[in-house]
Scaffold this motif. Structure first.
Motif, PDB file in Angstrom:
ATOM      1  N   ILE A  68     -14.517 -11.520   5.017  1.00 17.49           N
ATOM      2  CA  ILE A  68     -14.513 -10.690   5.585  1.00 17.49           C
ATOM      3  C   ILE A  68     -12.760 -11.054   5.835  1.00 17.49           C
ATOM      4  CG2 ILE A  68     -13.742  -9.765   8.263  1.00 17.49           C
ATOM      5  CD1 ILE A  68     -17.094 -10.699   8.988  1.00 17.49           C
ATOM      6  N   THR A  69     -12.483 -11.359   5.743  1.00 14.39           N
ATOM      7  CA  THR A  69     -10.597 -12.122   5.566  1.00 14.39           C
ATOM      8  C   THR A  69     -10.315 -11.438   5.010  1.00 14.39           C
ATOM      9  OG1 THR A  69     -11.138 -14.379   7.261  1.00 14.39           O
ATOM     10  CG2 THR A  69      -8.948 -13.510   6.196  1.00 14.39           C
ATOM     11  N   PHE A  70     -11.117 -12.004   3.748  1.00 14.00           N
ATOM     12  CA  PHE A  70     -10.828 -11.319   2.004  1.00 14.00           C
ATOM     13  C   PHE A  70     -10.683  -9.334   2.128  1.00 14.00           C
ATOM     14  CE2 PHE A  70     -11.715  -8.969  -1.995  1.00 14.00           C
ATOM     15  CZ  PHE A  70     -10.812  -9.636  -2.770  1.00 14.00           C
ATOM     16  N   ILE A  71     -11.930  -8.813   3.282  1.00 20.09           N
ATOM     17  CA  ILE A  71     -11.918  -7.778   2.754  1.00 20.09           C
ATOM     18  C   ILE A  71     -10.338  -6.932   4.175  1.00 20.09           C
ATOM     19  CG2 ILE A  71     -12.598  -5.875   3.714  1.00 20.09           C
ATOM     20  CD1 ILE A  71     -14.211  -6.680   1.323  1.00 20.09           C
ATOM     21  N   GLY A  72     -10.254  -7.454   4.966  1.00 13.51           N
ATOM     22  CA  GLY A  72      -9.293  -7.774   5.942  1.00 13.51           C
ATOM     23  C   GLY A  72      -8.153  -7.078   4.952  1.00 13.51           C
ATOM     24  N   TYR A  73      -7.360  -8.158   4.492  1.00 11.17           N
ATOM     25  CA  TYR A  73      -6.652  -8.181   3.693  1.00 11.17           C
ATOM     26  C   TYR A  73      -6.491  -7.476   2.772  1.00 11.17           C
ATOM     27  CZ  TYR A  73      -4.849 -13.416   5.042  1.00 11.17           C
ATOM     28  OH  TYR A  73      -3.953 -13.814   5.568  1.00 11.17           O
ATOM     29  N   LEU A  74      -7.277  -6.903   2.005  1.00  7.74           N
ATOM     30  CA  LEU A  74      -7.287  -5.849   0.736  1.00  7.74           C
ATOM     31  C   LEU A  74      -7.618  -4.963   1.203  1.00  7.74           C
ATOM     32  CD1 LEU A  74      -8.567  -5.753  -2.148  1.00  7.74           C
ATOM     33  CD2 LEU A  74     -10.477  -5.018  -1.551  1.00  7.74           C
ATOM     34  N   GLY A  75      -8.115  -4.471   2.716  1.00 10.40           N
ATOM     35  CA  GLY A  75      -7.814  -3.054   3.299  1.00 10.40           C
ATOM     36  C   GLY A  75      -6.310  -2.705   3.918  1.00 10.40           C
ATOM     37  N   ALA A  76      -5.582  -4.063   4.280  1.00  9.63           N
ATOM     38  CA  ALA A  76      -4.632  -3.505   4.487  1.00  9.63           C
ATOM     39  C   ALA A  76      -2.932  -3.431   3.586  1.00  9.63           C
ATOM     40  CB  ALA A  76      -3.700  -4.636   5.317  1.00  9.63           C
ATOM     41  N   MET A  77      -3.760  -4.104   2.646  1.00  9.25           N
ATOM     42  CA  MET A  77      -2.296  -4.099   0.763  1.00  9.25           C
ATOM     43  C   MET A  77      -3.666  -2.130   0.467  1.00  9.25           C
ATOM     44  SD  MET A  77      -2.522  -6.295  -2.470  1.00  9.25           S
ATOM     45  CE  MET A  77      -2.543  -7.639  -1.546  1.00  9.25           C
ATOM     46  N   ALA A  78      -4.421  -2.011   0.821  1.00  2.00           N
ATOM     47  CA  ALA A  78      -4.515  -0.740   0.022  1.00  2.00           C
ATOM     48  C   ALA A  78      -4.164  -0.039   0.723  1.00  2.00           C
ATOM     49  CB  ALA A  78      -6.426  -0.106   0.709  1.00  2.00           C
ATOM     50  N   TYR A  79      -4.354   0.330   2.431  1.00  2.88           N
ATOM     51  CA  TYR A  79      -3.774   0.953   3.858  1.00  2.88           C
ATOM     52  C   TYR A  79      -2.370   1.484   3.637  1.00  2.88           C
ATOM     53  CZ  TYR A  79      -2.310   3.240   7.890  1.00  2.88           C
ATOM     54  OH  TYR A  79      -2.246   3.804   9.032  1.00  2.88           O
ATOM     55  N   LEU A  80      -1.582   0.144   3.446  1.00  2.00           N
ATOM     56  CA  LEU A  80      -0.114   0.030   3.163  1.00  2.00           C
ATOM     57  C   LEU A  80       0.207   1.234   1.591  1.00  2.00           C
ATOM     58  CD1 LEU A  80       0.548  -3.275   3.833  1.00  2.00           C
ATOM     59  CD2 LEU A  80       1.875  -1.824   5.431  1.00  2.00           C
ATOM     60  N   LEU A  81      -0.296   0.531   0.462  1.00  2.00           N
ATOM     61  CA  LEU A  81      -0.264   1.825  -0.747  1.00  2.00           C
ATOM     62  C   LEU A  81      -0.908   3.404  -0.314  1.00  2.00           C
ATOM     63  CD1 LEU A  81      -1.950  -0.518  -3.626  1.00  2.00           C
ATOM     64  CD2 LEU A  81       0.691  -0.543  -3.067  1.00  2.00           C
ATOM     65  N   THR A  82      -0.804   3.314   0.261  1.00  4.83           N
ATOM     66  CA  THR A  82      -1.589   4.537   0.542  1.00  4.83           C
ATOM     67  C   THR A  82      -0.403   5.430   1.058  1.00  4.83           C
ATOM     68  OG1 THR A  82      -3.770   4.649   1.240  1.00  4.83           O
ATOM     69  CG2 THR A  82      -3.115   6.185   1.859  1.00  4.83           C
ATOM     70  N   VAL A  83      -0.230   5.061   2.276  1.00  4.01           N
ATOM     71  CA  VAL A  83       0.719   5.565   3.265  1.00  4.01           C
ATOM     72  C   VAL A  83       2.622   5.420   3.068  1.00  4.01           C
ATOM     73  CG1 VAL A  83       2.208   5.385   5.810  1.00  4.01           C
ATOM     74  CG2 VAL A  83       0.153   4.476   5.684  1.00  4.01           C
ATOM     75  N   PHE A  84       2.466   4.664   1.514  1.00  2.00           N
ATOM     76  CA  PHE A  84       3.731   4.634   0.456  1.00  2.00           C
ATOM     77  C   PHE A  84       3.831   4.957  -0.096  1.00  2.00           C
ATOM     78  CE2 PHE A  84       4.417   1.101   4.853  1.00  2.00           C
ATOM     79  CZ  PHE A  84       5.578   2.224   4.798  1.00  2.00           C
ATOM     80  N   SER A  85       3.264   5.517  -0.956  1.00  2.00           N
ATOM     81  CA  SER A  85       2.544   6.076  -2.025  1.00  2.00           C
ATOM     82  C   SER A  85       3.924   7.028  -2.282  1.00  2.00           C
ATOM     83  CB  SER A  85       1.025   6.668  -2.295  1.00  2.00           C
ATOM     84  OG  SER A  85       0.968   8.010  -1.336  1.00  2.00           O
ATOM     85  N   ASP A  86       4.172   8.394  -1.971  1.00  2.00           N
ATOM     86  CA  ASP A  86       5.297   8.692  -2.356  1.00  2.00           C
ATOM     87  C   ASP A  86       6.558   8.558  -2.428  1.00  2.00           C
ATOM     88  OD1 ASP A  86       4.906   8.452   0.098  1.00  2.00           O
ATOM     89  OD2 ASP A  86       6.068  10.557   0.472  1.00  2.00           O
ATOM     90  N   ARG A  87       6.553   6.948  -2.272  1.00  2.00           N
ATOM     91  CA  ARG A  87       7.570   6.308  -2.242  1.00  2.00           C
ATOM     92  C   ARG A  87       7.958   5.628  -3.008  1.00  2.00           C
ATOM     93  NH1 ARG A  87      12.153   8.412   0.749  1.00  2.00           N
ATOM     94  NH2 ARG A  87      11.327   9.424   2.682  1.00  2.00           N
ATOM     95  N   LEU A  88       6.819   5.334  -3.495  1.00  6.34           N
ATOM     96  CA  LEU A  88       6.813   3.881  -4.986  1.00  6.34           C
ATOM     97  C   LEU A  88       7.093   4.696  -6.880  1.00  6.34           C
ATOM     98  CD1 LEU A  88       3.509   2.186  -3.884  1.00  6.34           C
ATOM     99  CD2 LEU A  88       5.767   1.543  -3.694  1.00  6.34           C
ATOM    100  N   THR A  89       7.146   6.399  -6.332  1.00  2.00           N
ATOM    101  CA  THR A  89       6.958   6.182  -7.943  1.00  2.00           C
ATOM    102  C   THR A  89       8.832   6.178  -8.764  1.00  2.00           C
ATOM    103  OG1 THR A  89       7.654   8.693  -6.724  1.00  2.00           O
ATOM    104  CG2 THR A  89       5.252   7.942  -7.394  1.00  2.00           C
TER     105      THR A  89
END
Length: 309
Positions: free
Chosen positions: A57-78
């Motif tokens: 569950i801890t690993f899934i939490g870290y993975l979910g947080a990372m995926a969420y941040l990448l989704t929110v800032f996806s337009d700024r990463l290019t």
């Protein structure tokens, strides 16, 4: 521009809005992970299952947080791809040990090197694995100033990168038994045939059950790996030299019971020796003078007279 208008423009700024959205999402993910961890602690009674569930569950939490941040800032990463590439190369060089430890954790997660509860020797440290983290493996150490396979009380944290640098000795993975040996010296003149029968009887009583339990596990090892059949039943061999007759007892034992098993074996052997009415006598290191040369001491009368003057 009034203060109220400045605050309104700041709040409606797209970048600020993304940071607020990211923060709220991380808080929600953190709260959900904490809730699940508490629920597991209350409802899962088995220690091993509870430990693995909490880690997952801890690993899934870290993975979910990372995926969420990448989704929110996806337009700024290019627009930052080149900058991230250059910075990433420098960071990778500076943190190569850290990256190797994370890679070691990935290898441990999928490579079946060892798991919690296994007895291992890693990086020169021998002990039982009590936790596997992203960067380090935590081991309850055995040995050192404590003899045999006993805890000494030290908890050691070893970088996961060691799985790529040194051999990993696992005492309990596919075959949770070990071969062990004891030696029993007998004096010349003892009834060595009776001594062999006595040892066979004692070994059968003390470790015969381990041989029966280990046969299925060894058969599975033979099916899994390219390895020849080995003798599982206890074996007693004899060697005679100029000092004594020496018996070597080889047997299978559970990896957690080596010291206790040796204690039971030697206790029963000494009991049988006491009952043997000197048919079996334990040999000890010593020296036996078989013969002495004759000494011829002559005193010359001339020398005796000179001494007296």
């Amino acid at each position: 521009m009034s203060m109220e208008q400045s605050v309104r423009e700041w709040l409606f700024d797209p970048v600020v809005g993304k940071f607020i959205t990211a923060a709220l999402g991380i808080v929600v993910i953190y709260a959900l992970v904490r809730f699940l961890l508490r629920a597991i602690g209350r409802h899962v009674k088995d220690n091993a299952t509870r430990y693995r569930s909490r880690k997952f569950i801890t690993f899934i939490g870290y993975l979910g947080a990372m995926a969420y941040l990448l989704t929110v800032f996806s337009d700024r990463l290019t627009g930052l791809t080149v900058a991230f590439g250059v910075a990433g190369a420098g960071v990778a060089f500076a943190l190569q040990e850290l990256i190797a430890s994370i890679a070691g954790w990935v290898a441990l997660s999928f490579g079946n090197f060892y798991s919690t509860g296994d007895r291992v020797q890693l990086g020169g440290i021998k002990g039982d694995v009590i936790d596997i983290g992203v960067l380090r493996t935590t081991v309850m150490e055995l040995g050192d100033w404590v003899k045999a396979d006993q805890y000494n009380g030290r908890i050691v944290r070893i970088a996961n990168s060691f799985v790529f640098k040194e051999p990993v000795f696992n005492y309990s993975a596919d075959f949770p038994f070990l071969w062990d040996e004891i030696t029993f010296p007998v004096r010349y003149g003892s009834d060595w045939r009776y001594a062999r029968e006595m040892l066979e009887k004692v070994v059968g009583e003390v470790v015969g059950s381990y041989a029966r339990q280990s046969k299925d596990a060894w058969a599975e090892v033979v099916r899994k790996y390219r390895i020849e059949e080995a003798r599982i039943d206890p074996m007693i061999t004899l060697r005679a030299d100029e000092n004594w007759v020496e018996f070597t007892v080889r047997y299978i034992v559970d990896y957690t019971s080596r010291r206790a098993t040796k204690d039971r074996l030697f206790t029963r052997i000494l009991e049988e020796v006491d009952r043997s009415d000197d048919r079996v006598r334990i040999a000890t290191a010593g020296f036996e003078v078989l013969s002495t040369p004759a000494l011829d001491v002559r005193v010359s009368s001339r020398n005796a007279a000179g001494t007296g003057s």
